[in-house]
Enzyme design. Structure first.
Site, PDB file in Angstrom:
ATOM      1  N   GLU A  65     -31.843   9.388  51.892  1.00 41.87           N
ATOM      2  CA  GLU A  65     -30.884   9.226  53.005  1.00 41.87           C
ATOM      3  C   GLU A  65     -31.155   7.950  53.814  1.00 41.87           C
ATOM      4  O   GLU A  65     -30.219   7.281  54.250  1.00 41.87           O
ATOM      5  CB  GLU A  65     -30.985  10.457  53.910  1.00 41.87           C
ATOM      6  N   ASP A  66     -32.407   7.626  54.010  1.00 42.59           N
ATOM      7  CA  ASP A  66     -32.739   6.575  54.988  1.00 42.59           C
ATOM      8  C   ASP A  66     -33.375   5.314  54.419  1.00 42.59           C
ATOM      9  O   ASP A  66     -33.708   4.399  55.183  1.00 42.59           O
ATOM     10  CB  ASP A  66     -33.686   7.150  56.062  1.00 42.59           C
TER      11      ASP A  66
HETATM   12  P1  NDP Z   1     -28.096  11.226  65.044  1.00 44.33           P
HETATM   13  O1  NDP Z   1     -27.807  11.856  63.749  1.00 44.33           O
HETATM   14  O2  NDP Z   1     -27.618   9.859  65.322  1.00 44.33           O
HETATM   15  O3  NDP Z   1     -29.638  11.232  65.343  1.00 44.33           O
HETATM   16  C1  NDP Z   1     -30.397  12.364  65.155  1.00 44.33           C
HETATM   17  C2  NDP Z   1     -31.205  12.237  63.884  1.00 44.33           C
HETATM   18  O4  NDP Z   1     -32.086  11.128  64.027  1.00 44.33           O
HETATM   19  C3  NDP Z   1     -32.074  13.435  63.650  1.00 44.33           C
HETATM   20  O5  NDP Z   1     -31.362  14.404  62.923  1.00 44.33           O
HETATM   21  C4  NDP Z   1     -33.263  12.846  62.899  1.00 44.33           C
HETATM   22  O6  NDP Z   1     -32.891  12.809  61.533  1.00 44.33           O
HETATM   23  C5  NDP Z   1     -33.329  11.406  63.402  1.00 44.33           C
HETATM   24  N1  NDP Z   1     -34.355  11.099  64.416  1.00 44.33           N
HETATM   25  C6  NDP Z   1     -35.078   9.954  64.475  1.00 44.33           C
HETATM   26  N2  NDP Z   1     -35.869   9.920  65.526  1.00 44.33           N
HETATM   27  C7  NDP Z   1     -35.697  11.086  66.183  1.00 44.33           C
HETATM   28  C8  NDP Z   1     -36.298  11.638  67.345  1.00 44.33           C
HETATM   29  N3  NDP Z   1     -37.212  10.978  68.054  1.00 44.33           N
HETATM   30  N4  NDP Z   1     -35.896  12.861  67.751  1.00 44.33           N
HETATM   31  C9  NDP Z   1     -34.973  13.534  67.049  1.00 44.33           C
HETATM   32  N5  NDP Z   1     -34.365  13.067  65.919  1.00 44.33           N
HETATM   33  C10 NDP Z   1     -34.735  11.841  65.482  1.00 44.33           C
HETATM   34  O7  NDP Z   1     -27.610  12.182  66.201  1.00 44.33           O
HETATM   35  P2  NDP Z   1     -26.199  12.804  66.341  1.00 44.33           P
HETATM   36  O8  NDP Z   1     -25.198  11.871  65.824  1.00 44.33           O
HETATM   37  O9  NDP Z   1     -26.253  14.166  65.797  1.00 44.33           O
HETATM   38  O10 NDP Z   1     -26.027  12.899  67.901  1.00 44.33           O
HETATM   39  C11 NDP Z   1     -26.125  14.131  68.597  1.00 44.33           C
HETATM   40  C12 NDP Z   1     -24.797  14.489  69.193  1.00 44.33           C
HETATM   41  O11 NDP Z   1     -24.381  13.480  70.093  1.00 44.33           O
HETATM   42  C13 NDP Z   1     -23.719  14.661  68.155  1.00 44.33           C
HETATM   43  O12 NDP Z   1     -23.426  16.026  68.028  1.00 44.33           O
HETATM   44  C14 NDP Z   1     -22.518  13.852  68.661  1.00 44.33           C
HETATM   45  O13 NDP Z   1     -21.437  14.697  69.017  1.00 44.33           O
HETATM   46  C15 NDP Z   1     -23.007  13.168  69.877  1.00 44.33           C
HETATM   47  N6  NDP Z   1     -22.912  11.734  69.784  1.00 44.33           N
HETATM   48  C16 NDP Z   1     -22.825  11.059  70.912  1.00 44.33           C
HETATM   49  C17 NDP Z   1     -22.785   9.705  70.909  1.00 44.33           C
HETATM   50  C18 NDP Z   1     -22.798   9.026  72.197  1.00 44.33           C
HETATM   51  O14 NDP Z   1     -22.838   9.677  73.218  1.00 44.33           O
HETATM   52  N7  NDP Z   1     -22.796   7.725  72.223  1.00 44.33           N
HETATM   53  C19 NDP Z   1     -22.735   8.930  69.655  1.00 44.33           C
HETATM   54  C20 NDP Z   1     -22.900   9.739  68.499  1.00 44.33           C
HETATM   55  C21 NDP Z   1     -22.971  11.089  68.576  1.00 44.33           C
HETATM   56  P3  NDP Z   1     -33.947  12.751  60.318  1.00 44.33           P
HETATM   57  O15 NDP Z   1     -34.504  14.116  60.095  1.00 44.33           O
HETATM   58  O16 NDP Z   1     -33.081  12.295  59.180  1.00 44.33           O
HETATM   59  O17 NDP Z   1     -34.975  11.747  60.738  1.00 44.33           O
END
Ligand code: NDP
Ligand code: ZN
Length: 179
Positions: A65-66
């Protein structure tokens, strides 16, 4: 056949090389490899999992994925079964984010037992990470939305592993997420 311990260490080494230039989203810029290792540790230490294929897949779970890693590469190095689990927990990044989020909820339900275990530990690690430190640029609302979405994924993983599910339940309760 290679012994299991060597194979698991080979996975950790492969993941460390693949993720070497990546950092987590926290302010400290924690090395990304902390995450797959931590997910694997949750599985052994809290989930009581001793299935080497699950631990191998956990170590490798974000490489496709990354990073530039392909599923074929995983299969060539670690075999079809591990590649299959990694495939199950890999989001299709060509899809829009909203679609990917929706598909994770749906796919959780129909995943194999091994993939469900990796997913549970992955969610547990990420939610603890969010509780520990808010990622750079995230509002509290975005953090809360992530918990709400994660709960929907975890609901579809129910009946897989009691200790990990209990730990997740407590985290959701603390955030007042009912459904
Ligand atoms: P992302 O998918 O962008 O980020 C979360 C993912 O990043 C995790 O699942 C994890 O995946 C990885 N990750 C890396 N570092 C960390 C850390 N320190 N802590 C936790 N996770 C980390 O998040 P979302 O898009 O899901 O955003 C959350 C919500 O916010 C969404 O439901 C959406 O509706 C909203 N949103 C808001 C935005 C805004 O306000 N600008 C923009 C986009 C979304 P892995 O296990 O693969 O590392
Ligand atoms: Zn992950």
């Amino acid at each position: 056949m290679e012994d299991m311990l060597s194979t698991v260490i080979k996975c950790a080494n492969f993941a460390a090389i693949k993720h070497k230039n990546q950092k987590r989203k926290d302010v400290e810029g924690t090395p990304y490899i902390n995450h797959p290792i931590g997910v694997s540790y949750i599985l052994t230490n809290e989930g009581g999992i001793t299935d080497p294929l699950v631990i191998q897949a956990a170590l490798l779970h974000d490489t496709v994925e990354d990073t530039d890693t392909t599923l074929q590469e995983i299969e060539d190095h670690f075999g079809e079964e591990v590649a299959g689990i990694v495939a199950e927990v890999t989001d299709d990044k060509s899809l829009a984010k909203a679609e990917r989020k929706k598909l994770q909820i749906e796919h959780a339900k129909n995943s194999s037992h091994r993939a469900k275990l990796v997913k549970l530990a992955d969610k547990l690690y990420n939610l603890r990470d969010l509780n520990r430190s808010t990622p750079v640029g995230w509002t509290e609302e975005r953090v809360q939305q992530y918990f709400v979405w994660a709960k929907k994924v975890v609901r579809n993983l129910a009946g897989t592993n009691e200790p990990m599910e209990k730990a997740l339940d407590i985290i959701f309760q603390e955030r007042n997420i009912s459904e």
